[in-house]
Write a protein that holds these residues in place. Sequence first.
Motif, PDB file in Angstrom:
ATOM      1  N   LEU B 158       0.835  -1.206   0.000  1.00 18.02           N
ATOM      2  CA  LEU B 158       0.000   0.000   0.000  1.00 18.02           C
ATOM      3  C   LEU B 158       0.865   1.249   0.000  1.00 18.02           C
ATOM      4  O   LEU B 158       0.536   2.257  -0.635  1.00 18.02           O
ATOM      5  CB  LEU B 158      -0.903   0.012   1.234  1.00 18.02           C
ATOM      6  CG  LEU B 158      -2.179  -0.803   1.118  1.00 18.02           C
ATOM      7  CD1 LEU B 158      -3.030  -0.605   2.363  1.00 18.02           C
ATOM      8  CD2 LEU B 158      -2.955  -0.382  -0.115  1.00 18.02           C
ATOM      9  N   PHE B 159       1.968   1.157   0.710  1.00 11.16           N
ATOM     10  CA  PHE B 159       2.885   2.279   0.749  1.00 11.16           C
ATOM     11  C   PHE B 159       3.416   2.571  -0.667  1.00 11.16           C
ATOM     12  O   PHE B 159       3.478   3.725  -1.088  1.00 11.16           O
ATOM     13  CB  PHE B 159       4.028   1.946   1.708  1.00 11.16           C
ATOM     14  CG  PHE B 159       5.171   2.910   1.658  1.00 11.16           C
ATOM     15  CD1 PHE B 159       5.041   4.181   2.185  1.00 11.16           C
ATOM     16  CD2 PHE B 159       6.371   2.546   1.074  1.00 11.16           C
ATOM     17  CE1 PHE B 159       6.095   5.068   2.127  1.00 11.16           C
ATOM     18  CE2 PHE B 159       7.431   3.423   1.022  1.00 11.16           C
ATOM     19  CZ  PHE B 159       7.294   4.693   1.553  1.00 11.16           C
ATOM     20  N   ASN B 165       1.224   7.265  -6.356  1.00  3.79           N
ATOM     21  CA  ASN B 165       0.242   8.336  -6.512  1.00  3.79           C
ATOM     22  C   ASN B 165       0.883   9.699  -6.288  1.00  3.79           C
ATOM     23  O   ASN B 165       0.629  10.653  -7.019  1.00  3.79           O
ATOM     24  CB  ASN B 165      -0.923   8.152  -5.532  1.00  3.79           C
ATOM     25  CG  ASN B 165      -1.763   6.934  -5.875  1.00  3.79           C
ATOM     26  OD1 ASN B 165      -2.484   6.416  -5.049  1.00  3.79           O
ATOM     27  ND2 ASN B 165      -1.660   6.464  -7.112  1.00  3.79           N
ATOM     28  N   ASN B 166       1.704   9.768  -5.251  1.00  6.61           N
ATOM     29  CA  ASN B 166       2.405  11.015  -4.972  1.00  6.61           C
ATOM     30  C   ASN B 166       3.290  11.417  -6.135  1.00  6.61           C
ATOM     31  O   ASN B 166       3.312  12.576  -6.555  1.00  6.61           O
ATOM     32  CB  ASN B 166       3.304  10.830  -3.744  1.00  6.61           C
ATOM     33  CG  ASN B 166       2.674  11.433  -2.533  1.00  6.61           C
ATOM     34  OD1 ASN B 166       2.061  12.483  -2.632  1.00  6.61           O
ATOM     35  ND2 ASN B 166       2.795  10.768  -1.410  1.00  6.61           N
ATOM     36  N   PHE B 167       3.996  10.442  -6.629  1.00  5.85           N
ATOM     37  CA  PHE B 167       4.941  10.710  -7.698  1.00  5.85           C
ATOM     38  C   PHE B 167       4.216  11.191  -8.955  1.00  5.85           C
ATOM     39  O   PHE B 167       4.604  12.183  -9.568  1.00  5.85           O
ATOM     40  CB  PHE B 167       5.742   9.438  -8.005  1.00  5.85           C
ATOM     41  CG  PHE B 167       6.696   9.598  -9.140  1.00  5.85           C
ATOM     42  CD1 PHE B 167       7.779  10.457  -9.044  1.00  5.85           C
ATOM     43  CD2 PHE B 167       6.505   8.899 -10.318  1.00  5.85           C
ATOM     44  CE1 PHE B 167       8.664  10.609 -10.089  1.00  5.85           C
ATOM     45  CE2 PHE B 167       7.382   9.050 -11.380  1.00  5.85           C
ATOM     46  CZ  PHE B 167       8.456   9.910 -11.268  1.00  5.85           C
ATOM     47  N   THR B 168       3.136  10.513  -9.323  1.00  5.79           N
ATOM     48  CA  THR B 168       2.444  10.918 -10.544  1.00  5.79           C
ATOM     49  C   THR B 168       1.792  12.281 -10.373  1.00  5.79           C
ATOM     50  O   THR B 168       1.783  13.094 -11.292  1.00  5.79           O
ATOM     51  CB  THR B 168       1.376   9.886 -10.950  1.00  5.79           C
ATOM     52  OG1 THR B 168       0.574   9.585  -9.819  1.00  5.79           O
ATOM     53  CG2 THR B 168       2.020   8.627 -11.474  1.00  5.79           C
ATOM     54  N   GLY B 188       2.007  15.826 -13.865  1.00  7.16           N
ATOM     55  CA  GLY B 188       1.244  16.269 -12.704  1.00  7.16           C
ATOM     56  C   GLY B 188      -0.218  15.893 -12.776  1.00  7.16           C
ATOM     57  O   GLY B 188      -0.593  14.941 -13.447  1.00  7.16           O
ATOM     58  N   PRO B 189      -1.058  16.688 -12.093  1.00 10.84           N
ATOM     59  CA  PRO B 189      -2.476  16.333 -11.990  1.00 10.84           C
ATOM     60  C   PRO B 189      -3.167  16.179 -13.347  1.00 10.84           C
ATOM     61  O   PRO B 189      -4.155  15.450 -13.445  1.00 10.84           O
ATOM     62  CB  PRO B 189      -3.078  17.504 -11.216  1.00 10.84           C
ATOM     63  CG  PRO B 189      -1.927  18.133 -10.517  1.00 10.84           C
ATOM     64  CD  PRO B 189      -0.715  17.891 -11.345  1.00 10.84           C
ATOM     65  N   THR B 190      -2.676  16.867 -14.350  1.00  9.20           N
ATOM     66  CA  THR B 190      -3.355  16.760 -15.645  1.00  9.20           C
ATOM     67  C   THR B 190      -2.794  15.633 -16.501  1.00  9.20           C
ATOM     68  O   THR B 190      -3.270  15.395 -17.612  1.00  9.20           O
ATOM     69  CB  THR B 190      -3.241  18.075 -16.430  1.00  9.20           C
ATOM     70  OG1 THR B 190      -1.868  18.456 -16.442  1.00  9.20           O
ATOM     71  CG2 THR B 190      -4.073  19.161 -15.803  1.00  9.20           C
ATOM     72  N   GLY B 191      -1.788  14.939 -15.996  1.00  8.31           N
ATOM     73  CA  GLY B 191      -1.302  13.744 -16.671  1.00  8.31           C
ATOM     74  C   GLY B 191      -0.613  14.019 -17.994  1.00  8.31           C
ATOM     75  O   GLY B 191      -0.190  15.128 -18.293  1.00  8.31           O
ATOM     76  N   VAL B 192      -0.535  12.965 -18.780  1.00 11.26           N
ATOM     77  CA  VAL B 192       0.071  13.058 -20.113  1.00 11.26           C
ATOM     78  C   VAL B 192      -1.046  12.835 -21.127  1.00 11.26           C
ATOM     79  O   VAL B 192      -1.798  11.871 -21.014  1.00 11.26           O
ATOM     80  CB  VAL B 192       1.154  11.977 -20.306  1.00 11.26           C
ATOM     81  CG1 VAL B 192       1.787  12.088 -21.680  1.00 11.26           C
ATOM     82  CG2 VAL B 192       2.201  12.076 -19.211  1.00 11.26           C
ATOM     83  N   GLN B 283      -5.963   7.730 -24.834  1.00 19.33           N
ATOM     84  CA  GLN B 283      -5.080   8.775 -25.346  1.00 19.33           C
ATOM     85  C   GLN B 283      -4.667   9.773 -24.294  1.00 19.33           C
ATOM     86  O   GLN B 283      -4.357  10.926 -24.586  1.00 19.33           O
ATOM     87  CB  GLN B 283      -5.723   9.494 -26.530  1.00 19.33           C
ATOM     88  CG  GLN B 283      -5.790   8.574 -27.723  1.00 19.33           C
ATOM     89  CD  GLN B 283      -6.502   9.197 -28.898  1.00 19.33           C
ATOM     90  OE1 GLN B 283      -6.532  10.401 -29.031  1.00 19.33           O
ATOM     91  NE2 GLN B 283      -7.059   8.353 -29.729  1.00 19.33           N
ATOM     92  N   GLY B 284      -4.688   9.322 -23.041  1.00 23.26           N
ATOM     93  CA  GLY B 284      -4.237  10.175 -21.967  1.00 23.26           C
ATOM     94  C   GLY B 284      -4.126   9.334 -20.710  1.00 23.26           C
ATOM     95  O   GLY B 284      -4.899   8.400 -20.538  1.00 23.26           O
ATOM     96  N   VAL B 285      -3.152   9.646 -19.876  1.00 23.73           N
ATOM     97  CA  VAL B 285      -3.080   8.964 -18.583  1.00 23.73           C
ATOM     98  C   VAL B 285      -3.119  10.019 -17.499  1.00 23.73           C
ATOM     99  O   VAL B 285      -2.518  11.082 -17.638  1.00 23.73           O
ATOM    100  CB  VAL B 285      -1.795   8.108 -18.445  1.00 23.73           C
ATOM    101  CG1 VAL B 285      -1.869   6.915 -19.358  1.00 23.73           C
ATOM    102  CG2 VAL B 285      -0.553   8.923 -18.723  1.00 23.73           C
ATOM    103  N   PHE B 286      -3.861   9.715 -16.428  1.00 29.06           N
ATOM    104  CA  PHE B 286      -4.083  10.688 -15.374  1.00 29.06           C
ATOM    105  C   PHE B 286      -3.846  10.031 -14.027  1.00 29.06           C
ATOM    106  O   PHE B 286      -4.199   8.865 -13.841  1.00 29.06           O
ATOM    107  CB  PHE B 286      -5.514  11.226 -15.450  1.00 29.06           C
ATOM    108  CG  PHE B 286      -5.878  11.670 -16.834  1.00 29.06           C
ATOM    109  CD1 PHE B 286      -5.471  12.898 -17.309  1.00 29.06           C
ATOM    110  CD2 PHE B 286      -6.591  10.822 -17.678  1.00 29.06           C
ATOM    111  CE1 PHE B 286      -5.775  13.286 -18.604  1.00 29.06           C
ATOM    112  CE2 PHE B 286      -6.906  11.207 -18.969  1.00 29.06           C
ATOM    113  CZ  PHE B 286      -6.491  12.446 -19.431  1.00 29.06           C
ATOM    114  N   PRO B 287      -3.258  10.789 -13.083  1.00 31.04           N
ATOM    115  CA  PRO B 287      -2.917  10.171 -11.791  1.00 31.04           C
ATOM    116  C   PRO B 287      -4.139   9.605 -11.063  1.00 31.04           C
ATOM    117  O   PRO B 287      -4.031   8.586 -10.399  1.00 31.04           O
ATOM    118  CB  PRO B 287      -2.260  11.308 -11.004  1.00 31.04           C
ATOM    119  CG  PRO B 287      -2.512  12.552 -11.771  1.00 31.04           C
ATOM    120  CD  PRO B 287      -2.795  12.169 -13.167  1.00 31.04           C
TER     121      PRO B 287
END
Lengths: 269, 498
Positions: B158-159, B165-168, B188-192, B283-287
Amino acid sequence: MSGNGAQKQPLLDLRGLSLSFGGLTVIDGLDLHVDEHEIVSVIGPNGAGKTTLFNLITGAYRPDEGDILLDGESLVGLPSHKINQRGVARTFQTLRLFLNMTVKENVMAAQYGHTRSSIVEQMLQLPRARREEREINAFAEEKLGFFGERLMGYRWNQPAYSLSYANRRRLEIARATASRPRILLLDEPAAGMNPVETHEITELIGKLREEGGFTILLIEHDMHVVEGISDRVIALDHGVKIAEGSFDQVATNPRVVEAYLGTSAAVTK
Amino acid sequence: MSTESPSQQPATSPQIGVDEWVQRSGERIAGPGGLLRLADRTPPVLLLAAFIGIACAVPLLTSNGYVIGVDADTLLYVLLAIGLNVAVGWAGILDLGYVVFYGFAAYLFAELSSAHYDIHWATWQTVPLVVAATVLLGFVLALPSRRLNGDYLAIVMLFFLQMFNNFTTNGYAWNWLGLSGSHDVTGGPTGVTNIDPFRIFGHVMGPGPRDYVFVTAAGIFVVAILFHYVNRSRTGRAWRALREDPLAAEMMGIPVKWLSLLAVAVGAGVAGFAGSVNGAYYQGVFPDTFMFPLLITVYAMVILGGAGSLGGVVFGAVVVNVLLEILRTPDHARWVFYAAMILGLLAKLRPWRLLGALVAGVAVFGVVAHEIVGAVWARGVGGPIATGPTSFTTHGFWATLIRHWMVLPKNTYTAEDYRIGNYAFVIVIVLVLACTALKGWKRWALLVPTIWGACFVWETVLIEQNPVVRPLFLGVILIVLMATRPAGLFGKTRVEIV
Ligand SMILES: Nc1ncnc2c1ncn2[C@@H]1O[C@H](COP(=O)(O)OP(=O)(O)OP(=O)(O)O)[C@@H](O)[C@H]1O
Ligand SMILES: [Mg+2]
């Protein structure tokens, strides 16, 4: 395999083995050896350290002092599965079968160390994976065949939990033999069995040596079994070897009688 | 080493102790009934082919983009569940880091095929690389399992999830231990975004879900067959052995630690493929995608279907995802709610007269309650029914029925009145507890207001709040499952001998 093995060096040799848990010394400077093709019994009152001895040999615990040699090579520090692959297999006093696997699968699983196919070969069902699967299947049937009709035919594909208690004990022995050991450690194989079954187990242990070619180290409380098959008997008390010799010598040894007094009537049973 | 088979000598040994009991064991083990038995008897390849066939037929039969999208999503979940099943179902490891593998793969794929670093590798390069990297990550994250097990391993995993999650989320200005300047790694929050679609043999997949249905279905087909073989071979058997009793397995020559690593890593490989598909398809990845709720959802799928059973896990993924999808729209959710309630009653209430009485009781209770409230407090029945865009429970017959049976206060969400639903919620829970404590006719009598109260809470509060309802539903499903079929729908009940 025959010829020079018997006299030169013991198959299993324990030298000055000691183990304590916290302040409690459970095995204390124990020397013990088992020769190739021998049946040696370990007796002793409850809590004498017999099972702990097996746990030491199979690598569940690491000894504080002393050495464990199999055919001259030390087993100390090896992980348990390596020790098994070197040639030591055991059964458990409290049965530890793979209950929700079938009878045959229990025996096949124990041959993991004798198969080599990689996970990719299994995924693609390449020749080696298929051949090994056929081989261990046949080998498992052969090992189960050792127990006569007790573990035959229709029982192969039943889950292990559906077996009767005595048959589960037999299956544990079959599973241990399937890992192709040189020495079998049997922890109270006759516990909880009726007289007829006990007699059968006694014969079976003899047969394991004669036909299977195994060397056997046996823990047993039932003196009929011990008397019937042991080449040598070793009595433990508080982790110390208090007597060693033939059954009659050990059973009449005053220290052994004293150790058993009040704790159990096993010696006179 | 050759041993004489003693099977020729049963005649000489006495029959004492031959346990007929065991012989009949197979008959005594109650097999699953009906549909489950049919599924049990059909060869697994046929079942798989049928499943893949149906899944691939959807985009051919309909042009409704939403339906095809749900189809593609569901298949992606099926793939994830099959991967998680390796560690959880077969090897019995609590692999709570699974979502990390999925997320890692999606991000890796995104960064190798987007403008983020201006790398645009071909699909045949990225997918194998991403899968290999994810398998490797599987080994690395599972390393603690060499020393840890049970609760400790779960917490460490879990850690890792939290770290990921923090990293993304914060990775848009990442500073490698102060060694370099800050650097945008994850968007960041808006992802790639603007990730390249798959290109296979010059054919560009998508945009849109249609092509990804086929890609994912093909993936499932291959993975399921490969895993089926592994399950029947030495590795699968060793996994089962270590799930049953790791200590005994280890002493029988099975390298337990290596096999635990392998189980997590193989599962991670599947997540690696699924992650690549995720990146290309959406077509996008988000945290936010790769967080705890996803972990719960995939676990629920595995557990519902029956951990350890490939077919079961596939089924579980389909049921859970389709249900969760339906719950998104209030109008559909209403059907699920009432259907579940009626099915539950049908399953539990045996004499049909009792059932009839109960339904009649609930109906009358509702109408009476409506009249009383209407007479005392007019606004209390003046509210509208929660609506979907087009629906036939908000207009016409069903709507009239619900309106006259239910109490629907107006402005439930205004400052004074929002508490009504919350109070009702608490009251319903108290009623449920009371029902479990009471016996005989008192229980049945109390069940009437309880059921009506539950419907009231549903209609006035829950139906509009699908972020709450979806996990709530999962929870209810799992609780019911635990009470009725702890091994999951298709799982084998595991037996312990005491
Ligand atoms: N892991 C452990 N930690 C602490 N004490 C232990 C542990 N394992 C065994 N013991 C103690 O060591 C002593 C010997 O136990 P052991 O199981 O070896 O006895 P035994 O000779 O096999 O007895 P029995 O005949 O009842 O099977 C007992 O006092 C037991 O409580
Ligand atoms: Mg013991």
